[in-house]
Scaffold this motif. Structure first.
Motif, PDB file in Angstrom:
ATOM      1  N   VAL A 150       0.839  -1.207   0.000  1.00  0.00           N
ATOM      2  CA  VAL A 150       0.000   0.000   0.000  1.00  0.00           C
ATOM      3  C   VAL A 150       0.870   1.252   0.000  1.00  0.00           C
ATOM      4  O   VAL A 150       0.583   2.227  -0.716  1.00  0.00           O
ATOM      5  CB  VAL A 150      -0.956  -0.010   1.206  1.00  0.00           C
ATOM      6  N   ARG A 151       1.960   1.233   0.782  1.00  0.00           N
ATOM      7  CA  ARG A 151       2.834   2.410   0.820  1.00  0.00           C
ATOM      8  C   ARG A 151       3.445   2.695  -0.552  1.00  0.00           C
ATOM      9  O   ARG A 151       3.471   3.842  -1.001  1.00  0.00           O
ATOM     10  CB  ARG A 151       3.952   2.204   1.852  1.00  0.00           C
ATOM     11  N   GLY A 155       0.700   5.088  -1.866  1.00  0.00           N
ATOM     12  CA  GLY A 155       1.347   6.292  -1.365  1.00  0.00           C
ATOM     13  C   GLY A 155       1.023   6.682   0.061  1.00  0.00           C
ATOM     14  O   GLY A 155       1.254   7.832   0.455  1.00  0.00           O
ATOM     15  N   PHE A 156       0.513   5.773   0.872  1.00  0.00           N
ATOM     16  CA  PHE A 156       0.276   6.075   2.287  1.00  0.00           C
ATOM     17  C   PHE A 156       0.467   4.818   3.114  1.00  0.00           C
ATOM     18  O   PHE A 156       0.456   3.704   2.591  1.00  0.00           O
ATOM     19  CB  PHE A 156      -1.124   6.667   2.510  1.00  0.00           C
ATOM     20  N   ASP A 157       0.641   5.006   4.413  1.00  0.00           N
ATOM     21  CA  ASP A 157       0.837   3.890   5.341  1.00  0.00           C
ATOM     22  C   ASP A 157      -0.530   3.450   5.861  1.00  0.00           C
ATOM     23  O   ASP A 157      -1.183   4.203   6.594  1.00  0.00           O
ATOM     24  CB  ASP A 157       1.729   4.329   6.499  1.00  0.00           C
ATOM     25  N   VAL A 191      -9.260   0.763  -1.568  1.00  0.00           N
ATOM     26  CA  VAL A 191      -7.931   1.118  -2.078  1.00  0.00           C
ATOM     27  C   VAL A 191      -7.254  -0.094  -2.701  1.00  0.00           C
ATOM     28  O   VAL A 191      -6.648   0.005  -3.785  1.00  0.00           O
ATOM     29  CB  VAL A 191      -7.058   1.699  -0.942  1.00  0.00           C
ATOM     30  N   MET A 192      -7.362  -1.247  -2.032  1.00  0.00           N
ATOM     31  CA  MET A 192      -6.762  -2.452  -2.588  1.00  0.00           C
ATOM     32  C   MET A 192      -7.372  -2.791  -3.941  1.00  0.00           C
ATOM     33  O   MET A 192      -6.653  -3.085  -4.912  1.00  0.00           O
ATOM     34  CB  MET A 192      -6.951  -3.631  -1.633  1.00  0.00           C
ATOM     35  N   SER A 193      -8.696  -2.723  -4.034  1.00  0.00           N
ATOM     36  CA  SER A 193      -9.386  -3.132  -5.264  1.00  0.00           C
ATOM     37  C   SER A 193      -9.083  -2.211  -6.434  1.00  0.00           C
ATOM     38  O   SER A 193      -8.829  -2.676  -7.553  1.00  0.00           O
ATOM     39  CB  SER A 193     -10.895  -3.176  -5.026  1.00  0.00           C
ATOM     40  N   PHE A 194      -9.121  -0.905  -6.187  1.00  0.00           N
ATOM     41  CA  PHE A 194      -9.035   0.048  -7.280  1.00  0.00           C
ATOM     42  C   PHE A 194      -7.619   0.551  -7.562  1.00  0.00           C
ATOM     43  O   PHE A 194      -7.315   0.939  -8.687  1.00  0.00           O
ATOM     44  CB  PHE A 194      -9.950   1.250  -7.023  1.00  0.00           C
ATOM     45  N   ARG A 195      -6.758   0.560  -6.543  1.00  0.00           N
ATOM     46  CA  ARG A 195      -5.433   1.129  -6.743  1.00  0.00           C
ATOM     47  C   ARG A 195      -4.316   0.105  -6.683  1.00  0.00           C
ATOM     48  O   ARG A 195      -3.427   0.107  -7.539  1.00  0.00           O
ATOM     49  CB  ARG A 195      -5.184   2.223  -5.688  1.00  0.00           C
ATOM     50  N   VAL A 196      -4.352  -0.765  -5.679  1.00  0.00           N
ATOM     51  CA  VAL A 196      -3.197  -1.638  -5.448  1.00  0.00           C
ATOM     52  C   VAL A 196      -3.249  -2.899  -6.308  1.00  0.00           C
ATOM     53  O   VAL A 196      -2.280  -3.225  -7.017  1.00  0.00           O
ATOM     54  CB  VAL A 196      -3.089  -1.999  -3.952  1.00  0.00           C
TER      55      VAL A 196
END
Length: 322
Positions: A150-151, A155-157, A191-196
């Motif tokens: 994710v980081r 781009g974030f923790d 976030v996992m589904s759409f970005r990572v």
């Protein structure tokens, strides 16, 4: 003139043949390792409490037993076999998940689930690599923990970000009023589904490990860098999630607590509470052996093998034609 039903299968003969070869490969893989093949009910008396899974209710009336659920996974029944002394086991199962339909989803699909007694999650990941890479003839996976994934990509923790900042990240996909009722884990899943996930495994396969404790499901938990994380892993190839594995939780008291929390989250999300499978808990009370287990989507594995872009290309009859 009435519409004529579409009776032809969506999978080509070549893809049907590849499915048969895949099943033979899987059974040969476990025969070489002395892992016992088992069968458990497709129709069970209980569903699951997991807030992210919706089962298909069944109407049955037999011998005083009424109701039931088509199983989302053979996990609970297989763990009852493990507690009874089966040793390491595998199963090729038909499973059902309501509301899941799309390019990579069909409500009914094929799952390979197996449990290795005496192995931890890292050892089972090596065996998953043997099976998947042997079938696809691909490179062995890298290993990346959830926090770093994710980081690096988003781009974030994920362990330290505030809920306010996390909501701001998710506003690129949902309106603020839609986000208002979402939990922290709901937002992280978004976030996992759409970005990572779309970025994972594009160069070579990758295992994502050490999910947050709140996403442990049926995995045991440990501390790492001051945070509680789950002994859970998922394998990604070309942005496609193939499997979900755990170093299995064996503590019945902790499992009961998690079922209660699942139902609390279901109610908060406006979903019905689910009855807890007491036979499964009784098996944990009797003693589940130290083991790790994994569920792998065989249809998705076949998509990678054949180059299919949509799941219906590898299914004889998806739900639209069933």
């Amino acid at each position: 003139m009435t519409d004529q039903p579409v009776w032809r299968p969506t999978a080509s003969r070549e893809h049907l043949k590849s499915r048969a070869q895949q099943l033979a490969y899987v059974r040969g893989f476990f025969a070489e390792r002395g892992v016992l093949e088992v069968e458990t009910p497709v129709l069970g008396r209980h569903g699951v409490t997991d807030v992210n899974l919706e089962g298909v209710a069944a109407s049955v009336d037999a011998g005083g037993v009424s109701g039931g659920w088509l199983q989302t996974s053979p996990e609970y029944h297989m763990k009852r076999l493990l507690a009874a002394g089966s040793g390491s086991i595998f199963q090729v199962a038909r499973v059902f998940r309501n509301g899941e339909l799309g390019r990579r989803h069909n409500p009914e699909f094929s799952m390979l689930e197996w449990y290795q007694v005496g192995l931890n999650d890292m050892a089972l990941m090596a065996e998953v690599s043997d099976l998947v890479c042997g079938w696809l003839d691909c490179e062995r996976p890298d290993i990346l923990n959830y926090r770093d994934a994710v980081r690096v990509i988003a781009g974030f923790d994920p362990m330290t970000i505030s809920r306010h900042d996390l909501y701001q990240v998710c506003e690129q996909w949902l309106e603020p009023e839609q986000l208002a009722g979402m939990s922290r884990d709901d937002c992280l899943d978004l976030v996992m589904s759409f970005r990572v996930e779309p970025e994972l495994g594009q160069k070579r396969p990758v295992f994502i490990t050490r999910y947050p404790e709140s996403q442990a499901a049926l995995a045991r938990v440990t501390s790492e860098d001051g945070y509680s994380v789950a002994h859970r892993f998922e394998l990604y190839i070309n942005g496609l999630e193939l499997c979900n594995g755990y170093w299995e939780l064996t503590d019945p008291a902790e499992q009961r607590k998690r079922f209660v929390e699942d139902n609390r989250r279901r109610q908060a999300a406006g979903k019905p509470k689910m009855a807890v499978d007491q036979a499964f808990l009784a098996a944990l009370d009797a003693g589940l052996p130290e083991c790790s287990g994994v569920a792998l989507g065989l249809d998705r594995l076949l998509m990678l093998k054949t180059g299919a872009a949509r799941i219906e290309e590898v299914l004889a009859f998806p739900i639209e034609r069933a």
